[in-house]
Scaffold this motif. Sequence first.
Motif, mmCIF file in Angstrom:
data_model
loop_
_atom_site.group_PDB
_atom_site.id
_atom_site.type_symbol
_atom_site.label_atom_id
_atom_site.label_comp_id
_atom_site.label_asym_id
_atom_site.label_seq_id
_atom_site.Cartn_x
_atom_site.Cartn_y
_atom_site.Cartn_z
ATOM 1 N N SER A 210 0.812 -1.207 0.000
ATOM 2 C CA SER A 210 0.000 0.000 0.000
ATOM 3 C C SER A 210 0.849 1.262 0.000
ATOM 4 O O SER A 210 0.509 2.256 -0.661
ATOM 5 C CB SER A 210 -0.939 -0.011 1.211
ATOM 6 O OG SER A 210 -1.882 1.030 1.144
ATOM 7 N N VAL A 211 1.949 1.242 0.736
ATOM 8 C CA VAL A 211 2.842 2.411 0.768
ATOM 9 C C VAL A 211 3.414 2.683 -0.622
ATOM 10 O O VAL A 211 3.485 3.840 -1.066
ATOM 11 C CB VAL A 211 3.977 2.187 1.792
ATOM 12 C CG1 VAL A 211 5.077 3.225 1.602
ATOM 13 C CG2 VAL A 211 3.426 2.263 3.213
ATOM 14 N N ILE A 212 3.812 1.633 -1.319
ATOM 15 C CA ILE A 212 4.347 1.804 -2.677
ATOM 16 C C ILE A 212 3.295 2.413 -3.594
ATOM 17 O O ILE A 212 3.589 3.322 -4.380
ATOM 18 C CB ILE A 212 4.832 0.451 -3.228
ATOM 19 C CG1 ILE A 212 6.043 -0.043 -2.436
ATOM 20 C CG2 ILE A 212 5.199 0.568 -4.712
ATOM 21 C CD1 ILE A 212 6.494 -1.439 -2.807
ATOM 22 N N GLN A 213 2.053 1.933 -3.492
ATOM 23 C CA GLN A 213 0.980 2.481 -4.322
ATOM 24 C C GLN A 213 0.735 3.952 -4.005
ATOM 25 O O GLN A 213 0.573 4.783 -4.909
ATOM 26 C CB GLN A 213 -0.317 1.684 -4.096
ATOM 27 C CG GLN A 213 -0.220 0.205 -4.411
ATOM 28 C CD GLN A 213 -0.084 -0.077 -5.891
ATOM 29 O OE1 GLN A 213 0.992 0.066 -6.463
ATOM 30 N NE2 GLN A 213 -1.166 -0.485 -6.510
ATOM 31 N N LEU A 214 0.721 4.284 -2.716
ATOM 32 C CA LEU A 214 0.446 5.660 -2.308
ATOM 33 C C LEU A 214 1.554 6.605 -2.759
ATOM 34 O O LEU A 214 1.276 7.690 -3.296
ATOM 35 C CB LEU A 214 0.279 5.722 -0.787
ATOM 36 C CG LEU A 214 -0.093 7.081 -0.201
ATOM 37 C CD1 LEU A 214 -1.479 7.495 -0.663
ATOM 38 C CD2 LEU A 214 -0.048 7.040 1.324
ATOM 39 N N VAL A 215 2.797 6.207 -2.551
ATOM 40 C CA VAL A 215 3.930 7.052 -2.939
ATOM 41 C C VAL A 215 3.938 7.286 -4.445
ATOM 42 O O VAL A 215 4.346 8.351 -4.927
ATOM 43 C CB VAL A 215 5.257 6.405 -2.466
ATOM 44 C CG1 VAL A 215 6.458 7.119 -3.067
ATOM 45 C CG2 VAL A 215 5.333 6.416 -0.946
ATOM 46 N N SER A 216 3.476 6.293 -5.208
ATOM 47 C CA SER A 216 3.498 6.391 -6.667
ATOM 48 C C SER A 216 2.613 7.520 -7.192
ATOM 49 O O SER A 216 2.909 8.114 -8.234
ATOM 50 C CB SER A 216 3.058 5.060 -7.299
ATOM 51 O OG SER A 216 3.934 4.009 -6.936
ATOM 52 N N VAL A 217 1.527 7.834 -6.490
ATOM 53 C CA VAL A 217 0.577 8.817 -7.016
ATOM 54 C C VAL A 217 0.496 10.096 -6.188
ATOM 55 O O VAL A 217 -0.029 11.105 -6.680
ATOM 56 C CB VAL A 217 -0.843 8.207 -7.116
ATOM 57 C CG1 VAL A 217 -0.848 7.013 -8.064
ATOM 58 C CG2 VAL A 217 -1.382 7.808 -5.756
ATOM 59 N N TYR A 218 1.011 10.080 -4.962
ATOM 60 C CA TYR A 218 0.769 11.207 -4.058
ATOM 61 C C TYR A 218 1.337 12.522 -4.595
ATOM 62 O O TYR A 218 0.696 13.583 -4.490
ATOM 63 C CB TYR A 218 1.365 10.908 -2.688
ATOM 64 C CG TYR A 218 1.017 11.954 -1.650
ATOM 65 C CD1 TYR A 218 -0.232 11.963 -1.037
ATOM 66 C CD2 TYR A 218 1.926 12.953 -1.296
ATOM 67 C CE1 TYR A 218 -0.562 12.921 -0.099
ATOM 68 C CE2 TYR A 218 1.607 13.915 -0.362
ATOM 69 C CZ TYR A 218 0.363 13.894 0.243
ATOM 70 O OH TYR A 218 0.041 14.853 1.156
ATOM 71 N N ASN A 219 2.527 12.500 -5.157
ATOM 72 C CA ASN A 219 3.183 13.735 -5.600
ATOM 73 C C ASN A 219 3.005 14.006 -7.089
ATOM 74 O O ASN A 219 3.675 14.894 -7.636
ATOM 75 C CB ASN A 219 4.683 13.673 -5.275
ATOM 76 C CG ASN A 219 4.946 13.729 -3.774
ATOM 77 O OD1 ASN A 219 4.304 14.487 -3.053
ATOM 78 N ND2 ASN A 219 5.880 12.919 -3.303
#
Length: 292
Positions: free
Chosen positions: A137-146
Amino acid sequence: MAFVTPLCLYGVDPGTGTARRPELGVMLLLCSMHLSPSPIFFFLACLSLMDAVYSTAISPKLLIDLLSDRKTISFPACMIQLFIEHLLAAAEVFLLVVMAYDRYVAICKPLHYLTIMNRKVCILSLVVSWAGGFSHSVIQLVSVYNLPFCGPNVIDHFLCDMYPLLELACTDTYLIGLTVVANGGTICVVVFILLLLSYGIILTSLKTHSQEGRRKALSTCSSHITVVVLFFVPCIFVYVRPVSTFPIDKPISVFFTVITPMLNPLIYTLRNSEMKNAMKKLWCRKLNTDRI
């Protein structure tokens, strides 16, 4: 920044107006009845809890959108929904692997079952499942957050997910799309194949069992295989492809985010004789209480 989401259908009890939550019912049943101290009931309770939280991250917003004209979600809320959705989904994927191993030990090595699947192993397996889900989930979130979102910020979906968000980004998302496929799609495909192989090994080993033993094992394995197919096939269709969205994505997403979490506990429960006996006892107890 707000994202617009379209309508979608979720099952509601017409008598009470409340959403049906069989996963919570199974979890409460496991807690209220004194079942045998088998690890499978521990894992089933965890699976029911995951399903309940997983659908809760999506269904309330979906129901609110059904009743409102303006269907928006803030960017922070969108990111929270994305994180929780992938955390619970990935944790459930790893938990299904643990449950497959549990069935392998129970059927192929029954005399060593409680020794191998002791409390320490069960808790460690659960922790590893949550850790794997968190990492995914962290990888998915970091991929789109910025990512830069220049607008219009309209999601052609009923939830915040990777591909609808990537299509809104004002930059090239090809490499990020490959990361999503490698992170989410590969996990789904590899785990799905491993689960099918493991159940194939279990079913092959049943040749040495008695007819009654084969019947019970087939009953248990069939419920597990049904849950695996219902969960993984839609996920593979959605995540194992380049960044793109299709109209059929929405009904398929409804299936594995709302319907499948509701069906999982029922499938396991109705195929397990001890759970069915516990349900009968609980129902009889309720009837006796109502008569008093």
